[in-house]
Design a protein around this motif. Structure first.
Motif, PDB file in Angstrom:
ATOM      1  N   ASP A 189       0.847  -1.191   0.000  1.00 44.37           N
ATOM      2  CA  ASP A 189       0.000   0.000   0.000  1.00 44.37           C
ATOM      3  C   ASP A 189       0.884   1.243   0.000  1.00 44.37           C
ATOM      4  OD1 ASP A 189      -2.856   1.053   0.274  1.00 44.37           O
ATOM      5  OD2 ASP A 189      -1.813   2.159   1.846  1.00 44.37           O
ATOM      6  N   CYS A 190       0.418   2.269  -0.677  1.00 48.90           N
ATOM      7  CA  CYS A 190       1.163   3.533  -0.756  1.00 48.90           C
ATOM      8  C   CYS A 190       0.244   4.693  -0.379  1.00 48.90           C
ATOM      9  CB  CYS A 190       1.674   3.775  -2.183  1.00 48.90           C
ATOM     10  SG  CYS A 190       2.787   2.512  -2.809  1.00 48.90           S
ATOM     11  N   GLU A 191       0.843   5.762   0.100  1.00 47.88           N
ATOM     12  CA  GLU A 191       0.149   7.028   0.274  1.00 47.88           C
ATOM     13  C   GLU A 191       0.777   8.019  -0.681  1.00 47.88           C
ATOM     14  OE1 GLU A 191      -2.367   5.342   2.968  1.00 47.88           O
ATOM     15  OE2 GLU A 191      -2.519   7.285   1.948  1.00 47.88           O
ATOM     16  N   MET A 192      -0.044   8.906  -1.231  1.00 45.25           N
ATOM     17  CA  MET A 192       0.436   9.845  -2.239  1.00 45.25           C
ATOM     18  C   MET A 192       0.158  11.285  -1.835  1.00 45.25           C
ATOM     19  SD  MET A 192      -0.871   6.952  -3.651  1.00 45.25           S
ATOM     20  CE  MET A 192      -0.887   5.841  -5.042  1.00 45.25           C
ATOM     21  N   CYS A 193       0.894  12.185  -2.455  1.00 47.40           N
ATOM     22  CA  CYS A 193       0.602  13.611  -2.352  1.00 47.40           C
ATOM     23  C   CYS A 193       0.389  14.134  -3.768  1.00 47.40           C
ATOM     24  CB  CYS A 193       1.730  14.372  -1.659  1.00 47.40           C
ATOM     25  SG  CYS A 193       3.252  14.435  -2.628  1.00 47.40           S
ATOM     26  N   THR A 202       4.503   9.216  -1.279  1.00 49.76           N
ATOM     27  CA  THR A 202       5.168   9.815  -0.115  1.00 49.76           C
ATOM     28  C   THR A 202       5.454   8.773   0.968  1.00 49.76           C
ATOM     29  OG1 THR A 202       2.990  10.436   0.734  1.00 49.76           O
ATOM     30  CG2 THR A 202       4.243  12.140  -0.415  1.00 49.76           C
ATOM     31  N   ARG A 203       4.787   7.604   0.870  1.00 51.80           N
ATOM     32  CA  ARG A 203       5.021   6.558   1.863  1.00 51.80           C
ATOM     33  C   ARG A 203       4.674   5.200   1.263  1.00 51.80           C
ATOM     34  NH1 ARG A 203       3.118   7.145   8.158  1.00 51.80           N
ATOM     35  NH2 ARG A 203       4.445   5.539   9.049  1.00 51.80           N
ATOM     36  N   VAL A 204       5.502   4.203   1.540  1.00 48.30           N
ATOM     37  CA  VAL A 204       5.308   2.858   0.991  1.00 48.30           C
ATOM     38  C   VAL A 204       5.407   1.844   2.118  1.00 48.30           C
ATOM     39  CG1 VAL A 204       6.114   1.158  -0.684  1.00 48.30           C
ATOM     40  CG2 VAL A 204       6.420   3.582  -1.154  1.00 48.30           C
ATOM     41  N   SER A 205       4.473   0.877   2.110  1.00 46.23           N
ATOM     42  CA  SER A 205       4.515  -0.211   3.094  1.00 46.23           C
ATOM     43  C   SER A 205       4.363  -1.550   2.392  1.00 46.23           C
ATOM     44  CB  SER A 205       3.406  -0.050   4.133  1.00 46.23           C
ATOM     45  OG  SER A 205       3.646   1.064   4.962  1.00 46.23           O
ATOM     46  N   LEU A 206       5.166  -2.517   2.846  1.00 43.09           N
ATOM     47  CA  LEU A 206       5.094  -3.886   2.332  1.00 43.09           C
ATOM     48  C   LEU A 206       5.069  -4.826   3.530  1.00 43.09           C
ATOM     49  CD1 LEU A 206       5.346  -5.621  -0.387  1.00 43.09           C
ATOM     50  CD2 LEU A 206       7.746  -5.905   0.288  1.00 43.09           C
ATOM     51  N   VAL A 207       4.091  -5.752   3.550  1.00 39.10           N
ATOM     52  CA  VAL A 207       4.010  -6.735   4.634  1.00 39.10           C
ATOM     53  C   VAL A 207       4.029  -8.136   4.050  1.00 39.10           C
ATOM     54  CG1 VAL A 207       2.707  -5.158   6.127  1.00 39.10           C
ATOM     55  CG2 VAL A 207       1.467  -6.747   4.664  1.00 39.10           C
ATOM     56  N   ASP A 208       4.555  -9.092   4.830  1.00 39.56           N
ATOM     57  CA  ASP A 208       4.607 -10.469   4.338  1.00 39.56           C
ATOM     58  C   ASP A 208       3.349 -11.233   4.765  1.00 39.56           C
ATOM     59  OD1 ASP A 208       4.914 -11.182   7.012  1.00 39.56           O
ATOM     60  OD2 ASP A 208       7.066 -11.595   6.847  1.00 39.56           O
ATOM     61  N   ALA A 209       3.292 -12.514   4.416  1.00 35.53           N
ATOM     62  CA  ALA A 209       2.093 -13.330   4.646  1.00 35.53           C
ATOM     63  C   ALA A 209       1.764 -13.480   6.125  1.00 35.53           C
ATOM     64  CB  ALA A 209       2.272 -14.701   4.004  1.00 35.53           C
ATOM     65  N   GLN A 210       2.748 -13.284   7.010  1.00 30.92           N
ATOM     66  CA  GLN A 210       2.510 -13.356   8.455  1.00 30.92           C
ATOM     67  C   GLN A 210       2.118 -12.001   9.042  1.00 30.92           C
ATOM     68  OE1 GLN A 210       5.373 -14.980   7.012  1.00 30.92           O
ATOM     69  NE2 GLN A 210       3.937 -16.699   6.934  1.00 30.92           N
ATOM     70  N   GLY A 211       2.035 -10.989   8.190  1.00 31.57           N
ATOM     71  CA  GLY A 211       1.663  -9.659   8.649  1.00 31.57           C
ATOM     72  C   GLY A 211       2.820  -8.833   9.147  1.00 31.57           C
ATOM     73  N   GLY A 319      -4.626  10.702   9.078  1.00 32.87           N
ATOM     74  CA  GLY A 319      -4.332  10.005   7.827  1.00 32.87           C
ATOM     75  C   GLY A 319      -4.366   8.494   7.966  1.00 32.87           C
ATOM     76  N   HIS A 320      -4.241   7.832   6.806  1.00 35.71           N
ATOM     77  CA  HIS A 320      -4.228   6.374   6.773  1.00 35.71           C
ATOM     78  C   HIS A 320      -2.838   5.845   7.102  1.00 35.71           C
ATOM     79  CE1 HIS A 320      -7.775   6.441   3.666  1.00 35.71           C
ATOM     80  NE2 HIS A 320      -8.063   7.018   4.818  1.00 35.71           N
ATOM     81  N   ASP A 321      -2.802   4.651   7.674  1.00 38.66           N
ATOM     82  CA  ASP A 321      -1.544   3.959   7.925  1.00 38.66           C
ATOM     83  C   ASP A 321      -1.368   2.936   6.810  1.00 38.66           C
ATOM     84  OD1 ASP A 321      -0.204   2.001  10.723  1.00 38.66           O
ATOM     85  OD2 ASP A 321       0.560   2.409   8.721  1.00 38.66           O
ATOM     86  N   PRO A 322      -0.413   3.132   5.879  1.00 41.71           N
ATOM     87  CA  PRO A 322      -0.282   2.213   4.748  1.00 41.71           C
ATOM     88  C   PRO A 322       0.040   0.790   5.167  1.00 41.71           C
ATOM     89  CG  PRO A 322       1.583   3.734   4.841  1.00 41.71           C
ATOM     90  CD  PRO A 322       0.578   4.223   5.824  1.00 41.71           C
ATOM     91  N   ALA A 323       0.777   0.626   6.276  1.00 38.04           N
ATOM     92  CA  ALA A 323       1.079  -0.723   6.761  1.00 38.04           C
ATOM     93  C   ALA A 323      -0.205  -1.405   7.237  1.00 38.04           C
ATOM     94  CB  ALA A 323       2.097  -0.667   7.894  1.00 38.04           C
ATOM     95  N   GLU A 324      -1.066  -0.648   7.890  1.00 41.77           N
ATOM     96  CA  GLU A 324      -2.353  -1.181   8.358  1.00 41.77           C
ATOM     97  C   GLU A 324      -3.236  -1.569   7.177  1.00 41.77           C
ATOM     98  OE1 GLU A 324      -5.410   1.620   9.911  1.00 41.77           O
ATOM     99  OE2 GLU A 324      -5.164   0.511  11.789  1.00 41.77           O
ATOM    100  N   ASP A 325      -3.267  -0.689   6.148  1.00 38.43           N
ATOM    101  CA  ASP A 325      -4.075  -0.975   4.963  1.00 38.43           C
ATOM    102  C   ASP A 325      -3.532  -2.165   4.185  1.00 38.43           C
ATOM    103  OD1 ASP A 325      -5.061   2.446   4.027  1.00 38.43           O
ATOM    104  OD2 ASP A 325      -5.508   1.189   5.752  1.00 38.43           O
ATOM    105  N   ALA A 326      -2.195  -2.260   4.069  1.00 34.01           N
ATOM    106  CA  ALA A 326      -1.578  -3.390   3.361  1.00 34.01           C
ATOM    107  C   ALA A 326      -1.878  -4.695   4.078  1.00 34.01           C
ATOM    108  CB  ALA A 326      -0.065  -3.169   3.248  1.00 34.01           C
ATOM    109  N   ARG A 327      -1.810  -4.670   5.409  1.00 32.14           N
ATOM    110  CA  ARG A 327      -2.069  -5.866   6.206  1.00 32.14           C
ATOM    111  C   ARG A 327      -3.545  -6.276   6.099  1.00 32.14           C
ATOM    112  NH1 ARG A 327      -0.056  -3.909  10.449  1.00 32.14           N
ATOM    113  NH2 ARG A 327       2.077  -4.644  10.145  1.00 32.14           N
ATOM    114  N   ALA A 328      -4.441  -5.288   6.089  1.00 30.82           N
ATOM    115  CA  ALA A 328      -5.876  -5.575   5.982  1.00 30.82           C
ATOM    116  C   ALA A 328      -6.194  -6.216   4.634  1.00 30.82           C
ATOM    117  CB  ALA A 328      -6.685  -4.287   6.164  1.00 30.82           C
ATOM    118  N   ALA A 329      -5.632  -5.665   3.557  1.00 33.64           N
ATOM    119  CA  ALA A 329      -5.864  -6.238   2.224  1.00 33.64           C
ATOM    120  C   ALA A 329      -5.332  -7.666   2.151  1.00 33.64           C
ATOM    121  CB  ALA A 329      -5.211  -5.361   1.158  1.00 33.64           C
TER     122      ALA A 329
END
Length: 735
Positions: A189-193, A202-211, A319-329
């Motif tokens: 998940d990313c956040e943009m400006c 402006t921000r990038v998050s990547l999570v693995d299968a274990q979260g 604002g949104h937390d991209p790590a939280e959104d990536a983990r939720a998806a």
């Protein structure tokens, strides 16, 4: 003395596309102020909202920005009054997206408008065979490879694809290994400006299968930031000041981190990959995985609550937390894969989303549920999972919205109501009822006989005319003339799309198609009669029936209220930087914005820019000054602005479309049919513009008026919508 309300919006350049959520955000704040959790819109600003006399939304049923371009001269009032305009993403269910999830419109009496209630609002899910998820995937549990988007699905949903013309310069992850049902999943998940270039990461998050979070990093944009979108991104100017990481660094790290059989998971992941300028072959998009009818999509926040029992994107957070959104998806995809389509369908998501019991006490009960508790166990008392419609909130506060139209305005779409009702009858009713209400929706229509079936033909007509306006012919030249000299001279007027030599004439001519209207017009104005490549030449456009009003159209574009205070400058050398231009043009009085467009494929800036001034007179003064300037050996040429951001984007898309010849034979019959009806259609549009003018003049001062061409998304094609906004002042103009 009461201060007038004012509307301001940063919609200059190409960055003028607004989603339905953003439109909803504006209307809710304008109608409710700070009540019911309404907040100032993120993309525009209403000053002194409490002084607004009312809000009027005029919807032009099944019309798009294409209709505005086609009948630009007929929409005389719209272009002279409504200064703020934006592109609106088309929707198959426009009113549902406008009202907001969970809209609960009560039946209204005749004093409230020509309305009917859609009794089929709540879908009947007793037969799971009709569920879109079952229709798409079947009932059996399958492995993850069954849910990876195909190449065609990626193309259809605007994913960056290897070899695509629009993806030149994009980084390929090189994850080419065969995918299996045990391939690793990664949430992204990313956040943009908003920058001068467009949407930048402006921000990038990547999570693995274990979260586990593998990457959660701030990124400094390449271009000047125009809007940090802090409310959504959580990123501020202060946070980015010490950041050294650039997009290229993130691209390299992601490429190194992902194994060769990685499957990326995200919610509307196409937007993240486009912003990252990266191509990945295997993706699962949760906005498409949890399928809905008519191309609609569930929001990530809703799915997280309904499926996982998790609250994300809480309003208390900045604002949104991209790590939280990536983990939720990621967890949503895992749930779908493990439980299977049948179990997901049994959740009855549509019923949860459209339930009419959306009172605040239900929302409070939902907040008290234990984390991880599945919503399917609570169907007998559904929690408040989606935001209430602001029209509901108006009714709660004792305000009665006026809804007038030829069709019933139901939250699930348009239901036929009273087709005998004419636009004139609707106008008369609006003139009586709108002054008595603080919020009104008025819907006009050209009639079903003029809408969808003519969409392709209309598009081809506008495309053809814009092409002719962008194209000029220069000559005659002597045999053996220097083509390079011609290209160099005409290139000083602006970016050239194509240049060809015309050899069918006695002496050679040159046909030049520009990328922007201002460049073509500048060439006609400054080079007609000039000596180029040793010949005194004539510069002209094609003479066709459609082009006979070209000079009138150019003049009206110059006078368009949206283009006030903006000028076009050409002749910039590629070696000039944005800083060079800022330094040079900062001498000009009242300069507000410098927009330097870039080539999306190469990333290099074009040889032109646009300057927006606070006052029209300052723009006129600057025009005289700039035309005499030389910048680093390059003589500048300038003129008044013609094509606003939404029109410019449409022109660019038209220039890069190569399917015209393939569909020409299909369109021939439709063009003939449209030609027969066009005179009548022009009259109807002119009358429609007059109705809007009459309604606008009847409004109280300090009334926010929004006119929407909602766009078309049907089997006949898709065209984005167009929005026009103004706060009426005591002169009847926009504030």
């Amino acid at each position: 003395q009461e201060k007038p309300s004012r509307l301001s919006a940063a919609l200059f350049g190409e960055d003028c596309e607004i989603s339905h959520n953003q439109l909803y955000e504006l209307l809710k704040y304008a109608a409710l102020g700070k009540r019911h959790n309404a907040t100032q819109p993120s993309w525009c600003r209403i000053s002194h909202q409490s002084h607004l006399a009312g809000v009027v939304l005029i919807v032009l049923h099944e019309m798009s920005q294409l209709h505005f371009y086609k009948f630009y001269l007929q929409f005389r009032h719209l272009r002279k009054v409504f200064q703020h305009r934006f592109i609106l993403t088309p929707s198959t269910n426009f009113f549902a997206s406008l009202y907001g999830e969970g809209a609960n419109l009560k039946p209204q009496n005749t004093a409230q408008g020509l309305i009917s209630t859609d009794s089929e609002r709540i879908p009947k899910n007793s037969d799971l065979q009709c569920d879109p998820i079952i229709r798409k995937y079947g009932e059996k549990t399958q492995g993850l490879t069954s849910y990876i988007l195909t190449s065609e699905e990626q193309r259809k949903n605007d994913y960056p694809i290897k070899g695509s013309p629009g993806c030149k310069g994009y980084i390929y992850t090189e994850c080419d290994q065969q995918r299996t049902d045990s391939s690793p999943l990664f949430g992204l998940d990313c956040e943009m400006c908003l920058t001068a270039k467009g949407n930048e990461v402006t921000r990038v998050s990547l999570v693995d299968a274990q979260g586990q979070c593998l990457l959660n990093e701030l990124v400094k944009p390449e271009s000047r930031v125009m809007n940090y979108r802090t409310r959504f991104s959580g990123v501020t100017k202060k946070m980015l000041l010490p950041v050294k990481t650039r997009l290229s660094d993130i691209q390299t790290r992601l490429k190194e981190m992902l194994p060769h059989d990685a499957v990326l998971v995200g919610h509307s992941l196409n937007a993240d990959l486009q912003a990252l300028e990266m191509i990945h072959p295997s993706v699962i998009d949760t906005s498409l995985l949890f399928a809905r009818n008519e191309g609609r999509r569930f929001k990530l926040k809703f799915l997280a609550k309904a499926v996982l029992g998790k609250e994300i994107q809480c309003e208390q957070k900045l604002g949104h937390d991209p790590a939280e959104d990536a983990r939720a998806a990621l967890e949503l995809a895992q749930f779908f894969i493990e439980q299977g389509p049948a179990k997901v369908a049994e959740l009855n998501l549509e019923m949860l989303l459209t339930t009419e019991k959306l009172a605040e006490d239900s929302q409070n009960k939902a907040a008290l549920q234990p984390e991880g508790c599945r919503i399917q166990k609570q169907l007998n008392e559904p929690p408040h999972l989606s935001k209430p419609c602001f029209l509901d909130c108006l009714q709660v506060t004792g305000q009665k919205p006026v809804l007038l139209g030829r069709q019933g305005l139901g939250s699930s779409g348009l239901c036929q109501s009273n087709l005998s009702t004419s636009n004139k009858q609707i106008l008369q009713r609006a003139l009586e009822d709108v002054p008595l209400s603080t919020f009104s929706i008025i819907q006009f229509s050209l009639g079903p006989e003029y809408i969808a079936s003519h969409l392709l033909a209309l598009c081809e007509q506008v495309r053809s005319k814009l092409t002719d306006m962008l194209t000029i012919y220069a000559g005659p030249f002597e045999e053996g003339f220097c083509l390079h000299s011609v290209k160099k001279e005409f290139g000083r007027c602006g970016p050239i799309q194509s240049l060809t030599v015309v050899t069918e004439t006695y002496q050679p001519y040159v046909c030049i198609q520009y990328e922007v209207l201002e460049a073509a017009q500048l060439a006609v104005e400054s080079l007609n009669g000039a000596e180029v490549a040793g010949s005194c030449i004539k510069v002209q456009r094609r003479v066709t029936a459609a082009m006979l009003d070209c000079d009138v159209l150019i003049k009206e574009l110059e006078l368009d209220v949206e283009n006030e205070g903006v000028i076009y400058v050409a002749g910039l050398k590629k070696s000039l930087t944005e800083m060079d231009l800022q330094e040079k043009f900062s001498q000009l009085k009242d300069l507000e914005i410098l927009f330097l467009p870039k080539d999306l494929q190469s990333g290099k800036h074009r040889n032109c820019c646009f300057l927006k001034f606070q006052e029209s007179q300052s723009a006129a003064d600057a025009l005289e000054v700039i035309n005499g300037w030389t910048l680093k050996g390059s003589k500048l040429r300038s003129r008044f602005f013609l094509a606003s951001g939404h029109l410019w984007r449409w022109i660019r898309q038209m220039n890069h479309s190569n399917d015209g010849k393939q569909r020409a034979h299909i369109l021939y019959d439709k063009m003939e049919q449209l030609s027969d009806a066009e005179q009548d259609l022009r009259k109807k549009v002119k009358k429609l513009d007059h109705h809007i003018k009459k309604l606008y003049r009847s409004l109280q001062n300090n009334t926010l008026c929004v006119v929407l061409f909602p766009g078309v998304n049907s089997g006949h094609g898709a065209q984005p919508g167009l929005g026009l906004m103004a706060v009426k002042d005591d002169r009847g103009r926009s504030a």
